[in-house]
Design a protein around this motif. Structure first.
Motif, short mmCIF file in Angstrom:
data_model
loop_
_atom_site.label_atom_id
_atom_site.label_comp_id
_atom_site.label_asym_id
_atom_site.label_seq_id
_atom_site.Cartn_x
_atom_site.Cartn_y
_atom_site.Cartn_z
N SER A 166 5.83 -2.83 -8.27
CA SER A 166 4.76 -1.94 -8.79
C SER A 166 4.58 -0.61 -7.69
O SER A 166 4.69 0.44 -8.22
CB SER A 166 3.64 -2.59 -8.99
N LEU A 167 4.78 -0.79 -6.52
CA LEU A 167 4.66 0.14 -5.68
C LEU A 167 5.80 1.20 -5.76
O LEU A 167 5.68 2.32 -5.60
CB LEU A 167 4.46 -0.48 -4.27
N VAL A 180 0.80 -1.20 -0.04
CA VAL A 180 0.13 -0.14 0.02
C VAL A 180 0.85 1.17 -0.03
O VAL A 180 1.96 1.35 0.78
CB VAL A 180 -0.90 0.01 1.14
N CYS A 181 0.53 2.26 -0.93
CA CYS A 181 1.16 3.51 -1.00
C CYS A 181 0.84 4.22 0.13
O CYS A 181 -0.31 4.47 0.59
CB CYS A 181 0.84 4.06 -2.23
N CYS A 215 -1.14 7.81 -0.96
CA CYS A 215 -2.28 7.88 -1.49
C CYS A 215 -3.24 6.66 -1.33
O CYS A 215 -4.40 6.68 -1.71
CB CYS A 215 -2.30 8.26 -3.07
N GLN A 216 -2.86 5.68 -0.53
CA GLN A 216 -3.45 4.35 -0.40
C GLN A 216 -3.64 3.33 -1.30
O GLN A 216 -4.47 2.62 -1.30
CB GLN A 216 -4.78 4.50 0.67
N ARG A 217 -3.13 3.85 -2.71
CA ARG A 217 -3.28 2.51 -3.73
C ARG A 217 -2.63 1.41 -3.47
O ARG A 217 -1.65 1.41 -2.83
CB ARG A 217 -2.64 3.46 -5.03
N ARG A 218 -3.10 0.24 -3.83
CA ARG A 218 -2.78 -1.04 -3.40
C ARG A 218 -2.07 -1.90 -4.47
O ARG A 218 -2.64 -1.50 -5.79
CB ARG A 218 -3.86 -1.75 -2.92
N TYR A 219 -0.91 -2.33 -4.53
CA TYR A 219 -0.43 -3.36 -5.41
C TYR A 219 0.12 -4.47 -5.01
O TYR A 219 0.27 -4.84 -3.89
CB TYR A 219 1.11 -2.44 -5.73
N GLN A 221 4.63 8.94 -9.27
CA GLN A 221 3.58 10.02 -8.88
C GLN A 221 3.99 10.82 -7.63
O GLN A 221 3.26 11.76 -7.50
CB GLN A 221 2.43 8.86 -8.28
N HIS A 262 5.21 3.12 -8.83
CA HIS A 262 4.22 4.06 -8.76
C HIS A 262 4.79 5.22 -7.74
O HIS A 262 4.44 6.49 -8.37
CB HIS A 262 2.97 3.41 -8.00
N LYS A 263 5.40 5.19 -6.70
CA LYS A 263 6.01 6.18 -5.93
C LYS A 263 6.92 7.10 -6.62
O LYS A 263 7.14 8.26 -6.48
CB LYS A 263 6.58 5.72 -4.63
#
Length: 91
Positions: free
Chosen positions: A61-62, A48-49, A52-56, A69, A65-66
């Motif tokens: 992948s996380l 979990v990021c 922003c709480q997005r889940r991978y 973003q 994303h970080k």
């Protein structure tokens, strides 16, 4: 169906590798391994990021994303989140 990471091809880890499941070609074994983990491996673990709480499904992948973003703001965001969490805990 359970997929397993294939061993490197006969040419070695620094030679082009093909994914036996989707037939994509990668420049080296490391790239194939990362692709396999991101696309074919199944896990119950979710990453979990914290921003922003997005889940991978994978840590790779996380991390990607970080870096895309939240680049450059991670230090500021971490301090903001920490102070918000402390303020919430004190109420």
């Amino acid at each position: 169906m359970r997929y397993h990471i294939p061993p490197p091809t006969v040419g070695g880890i620094n030679e082009p590798q093909e994914c036996p499941y989707c037939r994509r070609t990668f420049s080296c074994y490391y790239s194939l391994k990362r692709h396999f983990q991101d696309k074919h491996e199944r896990s119950d673990t979710m990453y979990v990021c914290e921003f922003c709480q997005r889940r991978y499904r994978t840590k790779n992948s996380l991390t990607t994303h970080k870096s895309l973003q939240h680049r450059g703001s991670s230090g500021m965001l971490k301090r903001l989140l920490k102070s918000a969490a402390l303020a919430h805990a004190n109420h």
